[in-house]
Design a protein around this motif. Sequence first.
Motif, PDB file in Angstrom:
ATOM      1  N   LYS A  74      -5.773   8.762  51.547  1.00 17.42           N
ATOM      2  CA  LYS A  74      -7.037   8.044  51.369  1.00 17.42           C
ATOM      3  C   LYS A  74      -8.214   8.992  51.156  1.00 17.42           C
ATOM      4  CE  LYS A  74      -5.708   4.040  54.179  1.00 17.42           C
ATOM      5  NZ  LYS A  74      -6.015   3.261  55.385  1.00 17.42           N
ATOM      6  N   GLU A  75      -8.047  10.270  51.507  1.00 19.35           N
ATOM      7  CA  GLU A  75      -9.115  11.236  51.299  1.00 19.35           C
ATOM      8  C   GLU A  75      -9.439  11.392  49.813  1.00 19.35           C
ATOM      9  OE1 GLU A  75     -10.987  12.758  53.576  1.00 19.35           O
ATOM     10  OE2 GLU A  75      -9.951  11.549  55.078  1.00 19.35           O
ATOM     11  N   LYS A  76      -8.481  11.032  48.953  1.00 17.73           N
ATOM     12  CA  LYS A  76      -8.689  11.158  47.509  1.00 17.73           C
ATOM     13  C   LYS A  76      -9.390   9.942  46.916  1.00 17.73           C
ATOM     14  CE  LYS A  76      -4.538  14.029  46.985  1.00 17.73           C
ATOM     15  NZ  LYS A  76      -3.223  14.168  46.309  1.00 17.73           N
ATOM     16  N   VAL A  77      -9.629   8.931  47.740  1.00 15.39           N
ATOM     17  CA  VAL A  77     -10.294   7.720  47.263  1.00 15.39           C
ATOM     18  C   VAL A  77     -11.782   7.822  47.600  1.00 15.39           C
ATOM     19  CG1 VAL A  77     -10.367   5.207  47.361  1.00 15.39           C
ATOM     20  CG2 VAL A  77      -8.192   6.395  47.652  1.00 15.39           C
ATOM     21  N   PHE A  78     -12.561   8.296  46.636  1.00 14.01           N
ATOM     22  CA  PHE A  78     -14.003   8.392  46.800  1.00 14.01           C
ATOM     23  C   PHE A  78     -14.649   7.902  45.512  1.00 14.01           C
ATOM     24  CE2 PHE A  78     -12.153  12.436  45.643  1.00 14.01           C
ATOM     25  CZ  PHE A  78     -12.865  12.818  44.501  1.00 14.01           C
ATOM     26  N   LEU A  79     -15.957   7.650  45.566  1.00  9.33           N
ATOM     27  CA  LEU A  79     -16.621   6.991  44.450  1.00  9.33           C
ATOM     28  C   LEU A  79     -16.465   7.740  43.137  1.00  9.33           C
ATOM     29  CD1 LEU A  79     -19.975   5.677  45.984  1.00  9.33           C
ATOM     30  CD2 LEU A  79     -17.991   4.345  45.272  1.00  9.33           C
ATOM     31  N   TYR A  80     -16.626   9.056  43.163  1.00  9.85           N
ATOM     32  CA  TYR A  80     -16.588   9.812  41.914  1.00  9.85           C
ATOM     33  C   TYR A  80     -15.195   9.804  41.304  1.00  9.85           C
ATOM     34  CZ  TYR A  80     -19.684  12.649  39.046  1.00  9.85           C
ATOM     35  OH  TYR A  80     -20.512  13.078  38.046  1.00  9.85           O
ATOM     36  N   ALA A  81     -14.146   9.543  42.134  1.00 10.20           N
ATOM     37  CA  ALA A  81     -12.788   9.489  41.594  1.00 10.20           C
ATOM     38  C   ALA A  81     -12.635   8.349  40.594  1.00 10.20           C
ATOM     39  CB  ALA A  81     -11.782   9.320  42.740  1.00 10.20           C
ATOM     40  N   TYR A  82     -13.423   7.287  40.737  1.00 10.59           N
ATOM     41  CA  TYR A  82     -13.350   6.192  39.774  1.00 10.59           C
ATOM     42  C   TYR A  82     -13.817   6.640  38.393  1.00 10.59           C
ATOM     43  CZ  TYR A  82     -12.894   3.276  43.954  1.00 10.59           C
ATOM     44  OH  TYR A  82     -12.484   2.717  45.143  1.00 10.59           O
ATOM     45  N   ILE A 112     -23.126  -4.095  47.838  1.00  6.76           N
ATOM     46  CA  ILE A 112     -22.273  -2.908  47.915  1.00  6.76           C
ATOM     47  C   ILE A 112     -21.000  -3.133  47.101  1.00  6.76           C
ATOM     48  CG2 ILE A 112     -20.960  -1.404  49.442  1.00  6.76           C
ATOM     49  CD1 ILE A 112     -23.973  -1.080  49.694  1.00  6.76           C
ATOM     50  N   ARG A 113     -20.405  -4.316  47.255  1.00  5.88           N
ATOM     51  CA  ARG A 113     -19.201  -4.610  46.479  1.00  5.88           C
ATOM     52  C   ARG A 113     -19.514  -4.609  44.978  1.00  5.88           C
ATOM     53  NH1 ARG A 113     -15.067  -9.465  46.214  1.00  5.88           N
ATOM     54  NH2 ARG A 113     -14.119  -8.948  44.206  1.00  5.88           N
ATOM     55  N   ILE A 114     -20.669  -5.167  44.618  1.00  2.54           N
ATOM     56  CA  ILE A 114     -21.041  -5.192  43.206  1.00  2.54           C
ATOM     57  C   ILE A 114     -21.192  -3.778  42.666  1.00  2.54           C
ATOM     58  CG2 ILE A 114     -22.865  -5.882  41.598  1.00  2.54           C
ATOM     59  CD1 ILE A 114     -23.346  -8.288  43.495  1.00  2.54           C
ATOM     60  N   ALA A 115     -21.806  -2.898  43.460  1.00  4.20           N
ATOM     61  CA  ALA A 115     -21.969  -1.502  43.034  1.00  4.20           C
ATOM     62  C   ALA A 115     -20.612  -0.842  42.822  1.00  4.20           C
ATOM     63  CB  ALA A 115     -22.786  -0.738  44.067  1.00  4.20           C
ATOM     64  N   VAL A 116     -19.695  -1.054  43.759  1.00  4.46           N
ATOM     65  CA  VAL A 116     -18.363  -0.452  43.644  1.00  4.46           C
ATOM     66  C   VAL A 116     -17.643  -0.998  42.413  1.00  4.46           C
ATOM     67  CG1 VAL A 116     -16.098  -0.261  44.740  1.00  4.46           C
ATOM     68  CG2 VAL A 116     -18.170   0.007  46.115  1.00  4.46           C
ATOM     69  N   GLU A 117     -17.710  -2.296  42.183  1.00  5.78           N
ATOM     70  CA  GLU A 117     -17.059  -2.880  41.005  1.00  5.78           C
ATOM     71  C   GLU A 117     -17.626  -2.307  39.715  1.00  5.78           C
ATOM     72  OE1 GLU A 117     -15.564  -6.809  40.356  1.00  5.78           O
ATOM     73  OE2 GLU A 117     -16.418  -7.452  42.280  1.00  5.78           O
ATOM     74  N   LEU A 118     -18.941  -2.133  39.659  1.00  7.12           N
ATOM     75  CA  LEU A 118     -19.554  -1.597  38.443  1.00  7.12           C
ATOM     76  C   LEU A 118     -19.143  -0.149  38.212  1.00  7.12           C
ATOM     77  CD1 LEU A 118     -23.153  -3.112  38.616  1.00  7.12           C
ATOM     78  CD2 LEU A 118     -21.318  -3.712  37.043  1.00  7.12           C
ATOM     79  N   ILE A 119     -19.030   0.620  39.298  1.00  5.91           N
ATOM     80  CA  ILE A 119     -18.581   2.011  39.148  1.00  5.91           C
ATOM     81  C   ILE A 119     -17.147   2.046  38.628  1.00  5.91           C
ATOM     82  CG2 ILE A 119     -18.055   4.138  40.406  1.00  5.91           C
ATOM     83  CD1 ILE A 119     -20.385   3.423  42.295  1.00  5.91           C
ATOM     84  N   ILE A 120     -16.293   1.169  39.166  1.00  7.22           N
ATOM     85  CA  ILE A 120     -14.898   1.104  38.713  1.00  7.22           C
ATOM     86  C   ILE A 120     -14.830   0.665  37.249  1.00  7.22           C
ATOM     87  CG2 ILE A 120     -12.709  -0.111  39.004  1.00  7.22           C
ATOM     88  CD1 ILE A 120     -13.308  -0.275  41.988  1.00  7.22           C
ATOM     89  N   ASP A 121     -15.590  -0.379  36.903  1.00  7.91           N
ATOM     90  CA  ASP A 121     -15.488  -0.965  35.562  1.00  7.91           C
ATOM     91  C   ASP A 121     -16.084  -0.086  34.471  1.00  7.91           C
ATOM     92  OD1 ASP A 121     -14.313  -3.089  36.758  1.00  7.91           O
ATOM     93  OD2 ASP A 121     -15.878  -4.546  36.329  1.00  7.91           O
ATOM     94  N   THR A 122     -17.177   0.616  34.800  1.00 10.06           N
ATOM     95  CA  THR A 122     -17.910   1.342  33.763  1.00 10.06           C
ATOM     96  C   THR A 122     -17.670   2.842  33.772  1.00 10.06           C
ATOM     97  OG1 THR A 122     -19.884   1.666  35.134  1.00 10.06           O
ATOM     98  CG2 THR A 122     -19.739  -0.398  33.878  1.00 10.06           C
ATOM     99  N   GLY A 123     -17.164   3.369  34.888  1.00 12.27           N
ATOM    100  CA  GLY A 123     -16.962   4.812  34.968  1.00 12.27           C
ATOM    101  C   GLY A 123     -18.244   5.603  35.026  1.00 12.27           C
ATOM    102  N   ARG A 124     -19.357   4.955  35.333  1.00 10.83           N
ATOM    103  CA  ARG A 124     -20.621   5.683  35.429  1.00 10.83           C
ATOM    104  C   ARG A 124     -20.722   6.386  36.780  1.00 10.83           C
ATOM    105  NH1 ARG A 124     -20.891   6.935  30.972  1.00 10.83           N
ATOM    106  NH2 ARG A 124     -18.761   6.136  31.093  1.00 10.83           N
ATOM    107  N   ARG A 125     -21.599   7.363  36.844  1.00 11.73           N
ATOM    108  CA  ARG A 125     -21.817   8.072  38.102  1.00 11.73           C
ATOM    109  C   ARG A 125     -22.397   7.110  39.141  1.00 11.73           C
ATOM    110  NH1 ARG A 125     -23.527  11.444  33.987  1.00 11.73           N
ATOM    111  NH2 ARG A 125     -22.451  13.471  33.850  1.00 11.73           N
TER     112      ARG A 125
END
Length: 634
Positions: free
Chosen positions: A600-608, A470-483
């Motif tokens: 914190k409501e503004k912190v969601f996956l797509y926001a990355y 899960i952490r790896i997925a979150v890091e990749l979303i942050i780093d790459t900006g992919r959906r």
Amino acid sequence: MKAPAWATAPDTQGGRLQLVRGAIEPSFLQLMQWDWTVQRLIFPKDHLQLGGVACRVEGCRKTSFKFAMAHGLCDTCDFHWQDSGLPVEEFLAKATRTWRYVGKDSCRVGDCPRPCKSSGEPFCYAHLHQQRVSGFSVEEFVQSPGVKGLPSFGICVVVACDREKDYDRTPYCMAHRNRRLVELREGSTTDEEMWRRTTAPVTITDEISLKGLPELLIAEVIFGLQERTRSGAKTKDHSLRPLCATARRQGAPSLTEIDLAGPTRLQHQLVATFTASICRLSATPETERRKDFWDLKAFGMNGGSIRFTELSQPWLREATKAWAVQELPLHRGKRAHTTVQCGIRSLARFSESLRLQRADQGDDMLRLGRADVVAFLHRMAYLHEQGLVSADGRHKAVTRCRQALHRMRSLGLTGPGQPLAGLPGDFVLRSEDVPDEAEDSEAGKDLPAEVMRQLCEQLDTLDAIAPPHIRIAVELIIDTGRRPQEVSSLPLECLDADADGHPVLVYDNHKSHRLPISPSTAELIVRQQEAVRARFPKTPPTELALLPTQMRNPHGTKSISENLVGTWHRTWATGLPEFHISVLVDADGRRENKRVVFSKEKVFLYAYRHSYAQRHADAGVAPRCCKSSWTTFN
């Protein structure tokens, strides 16, 4: 060619028995060491889904299923280890476990069928007396020339039991004799003959006796277990055994006849999955479309289901089924049916409006008209104003309803003999009825750099509450900006290099894309690739997922879902300390920076994704060409 084992078993249950038994694969029967004469399932210890590993404690015969803990202890020994407070290796050096004898092992005298007394005294009572009188050790007594086997006392009369009796004046083996005495002392009123037919066999680790159960139920259990294993689910002997005991106690002839008022949730789940697999054997698109719950495997799809139960009006439910049959083949992909299900949910909103606002609850189709359409539009506006439906949800619900109803008319469902025959012509949703699409609110969804920095500093806390991937997925979303969906579905071999040797992420968005990434992101992917290969060494790398799910995935080919990542991310973000950002304000004629709380409501996956794009836009760099990473804020 030798006939499969089930082909030689007697068939007295008719067509259903033949159907189910014929679908059981000989290879699965061989895996479970099944024999129709013995009627005992033996769960293979080395199987990823059906077995476990032998407990490491000396003398313990139980199986450990705690692969992730790597201690290799069964539940009982694990409890004793935790209670001891010792390091696991020190505990193993001291621990031993003596098993209570349950009458399965035979007397050590070679040809003697009688059961031994215990593991410490491995002789039947007669030979044990002789050994004690002789003064010989166990090995000396066994090798004595005058020691011979004695005749059997017979098999226990409990139908499900195949153990030898240890005494000639009792009809039971030692375990069932003791069990019967205990029940009688506790006031049991069960008839002796009934007790013999319905009592469970003595438990043996990794084995389940189906002896005494009806042939149809036996076939259903074996086939259901086969299909559940094929789906990737884990089923241990201790999970299935209580269901077999319930069926035996109730005398149920089939899984469908088991009274589930008392059994546990797990037994409910097993019955549901087993019976669903059996129903698929005879399911066709023609038979399935008449139901209110569709198993999409009957339509040639990989899986999934569609429900029509929320459509309360019979005419609307039947018309929606006819529409869904036509729509399903038009969509592609693993989740193609979700598009149809979204349309059904929107029609369910329409159904709810008719049910609430008409005296006849909308059942009389011939009385419907434009007023009912307007009432639906008013209800959707009301739900939006009450915050129960978003602006986007309102727009999509009305749009999908309009499209579905229009499609039903174009399919001829208003013709003679059709579900909508006689539907008034003004019962339609017009293009002007569709509310305006929600305003584009992309701006403002990106997260401030200060918030991104605080999030990256807290990534280690995600490991404490969620699985590592899960952490790896979150890091990749942050780093790459992919959906999130693009990251969660990455294959194992998603890392490549460009002409200059710089790392590139290869991902699928209906077609292959290549995104330059930073070396730190590439290192993250490499570490995950190594971990996945080590976990699933027998699966070809081309079939592995980079982020394999832990559910029903014995070979590592299934990816985690974006919803799972989103759920863990929301739990993590909610538990973090408050986020603060600096805002420039006027205070007494002077401008100064003030620290304010960021929601914190503004912190969601797509926001990355928005943050990634906004950062590069601010820098005048095309997002797909930038090799930097958000985690540089760390």
